[in-house]
Motif scaffolding. Structure first.
Motif: not given
Length: 361
Positions: A98-120
């Motif tokens: 939830a913290f990752l998804l709440g970051l403004k950088a999540f939408q544009n950073d290409k690495h954030m979704p990878k980290v979020a997917l790993f946590v999922t």
């Protein structure tokens, strides 16, 4: 309530998995898909809440049976039982996600979704750790359960997100070029892992049809038939349909497929909150036979009976009707008639169910 919460939990996982995976796909290999970040955040927050419902009910039951306080029972569950330990890690992982998804950088950073997917994926592993197979068979059960649910979430998640959140049909050929083999691989792994899970939890598969658990498991398996039919037509029939009818909208058909997938998830949720019958005869000492079974079964019932297949005229007719309905799904797809195809898909399940039940009646 508990069945609803379990079904919603699986839907949340599917949406998260599908949306995060699609963020990693290049724009020229998928239609324009816009998933509200608020929805992803809501799914993430819902996961620990929904997965807490069965723990809460278990604590209430134990507190009543053992005449202990709710707090002491809950503490024992969270610290001593796999389900409770898994929930603690699920809550921690969900908070991080939830913290990752709440970051403004999540939408544009290409690495954030990878980290979020790993946590999922970690959350899915913890879900497997809390399951029946893991508690009974340790690491083997954990891996099998996690693989089963992970591959199903990948397949259905991408399907669900694409069908409901795609804004156009752009790059549909490119999308199917990679999604079709991914879906086939996921289906094969899901079916294989599901079969192995069944040997763990329900070794007496046919006899288990006498029980509510076995009936729900059978219904779940039969609902997979129309799901596979729609997957086949959507994956392999689109190109010809698009050539014959330029205005053909594949998203309508994907949505129908996703609705059937939701029915499968609902059945899975119901199964997750019932004790699997490792020995049917012993289970029948404490659990009443399924009303569906007793309504159809013509013989004299006792916990000692062993169900056997015997083809009767009624069952042959039902199997024939199921085959006709299955063929009708493909025919209706070619005719671009969605509602009749969906109805025929459901009737495929219904007729197959009665065919099997009449065979043991």
């Amino acid at each position: 309530m508990i069945y609803i919460s379990e079904g919603l939990l699986y839907i949340c996982f599917a949406i998260l998995t599908g949306a995060l995976l699609l963020k990693l796909i290049p724009e020229n290999k998928k239609p324009n898909i816009v998933v509200p970040n608020g929805l992803l955040l809501a799914c993430t927050i819902a996961i620990p809440i929904l997965s807490f419902v069965p723990i809460h009910n278990l604590a209430l039951l134990f507190a009543k049976d053992f005449d202990m306080s709710y707090g002491s029972i809950m503490k024992s569950i969270l610290l001593d039982i796999n389900t409770g330990k898994a929930w603690i890690w699920t809550a921690i992982g969900s908070a991080g996600l939830a913290f990752l998804l709440g970051l403004k950088a999540f939408q544009n950073d290409k690495h954030m979704p990878k980290v979020a997917l790993f946590v999922t994926f970690l959350l899915i592993v913890w879900l497997g750790y809390a399951g029946h197979a893991s508690s009974l068979y340790g690491f083997r059960g954990l891996v099998t359960h996690a693989a089963h649910f992970l591959t199903f979430s990948v397949w259905i998640g991408i399907l669900f997100v694409t069908s409901w959140f795609a804004k156009d049909n752009a790059h549909w050929h490119s999308f199917l070029r990679w999604f079709s083999p991914v879906a086939i691989a996921c289906v094969l792994i899901t079916l294989l892992a599901g079969f192995i899970l069944m040997t763990f939890t329900t070794p007496e598969y046919i006899n288990s049809w006498m029980l509510p658990y076995g009936q729900m498991l059978l219904i779940k398996h039969l609902l997979i038939l129309p799901l596979l039919l729609f997957a086949y037509t959507n994956g392999f029939g689109y190109k010809k349909m698009a050539e014959r009818n330029p205005s053909f909208n594949p998203r309508r058909w994907l949505r129908a497929e996703s609705v059937i997938a939701l029915l499968v998830l609902a059945a899975t949720g119901a199964l997750g909150q019932q004790a699997p019958p490792h020995t049917v005869k012993e289970t029948l000492q404490t659990v009443s036979p399924s009303p569906l079974f007793t309504a159809i079964y013509k013989g004299s019932f006792s916990p000692d009976i062993a169900l056997k297949f015997t083809l009767h005229l009624e069952s042959i007719l039902m199997f024939g009707a199921a085959a006709l309905m299955a063929g009708g799904v493909v025919w209706m797809y070619r005719s671009n008639k969605l509602i009749p195809a969906f109805a025929m898909g459901i009737l495929t399940t219904v007729f197959m169910y009665y065919g099997l039940m009449f065979s043991i009646a």
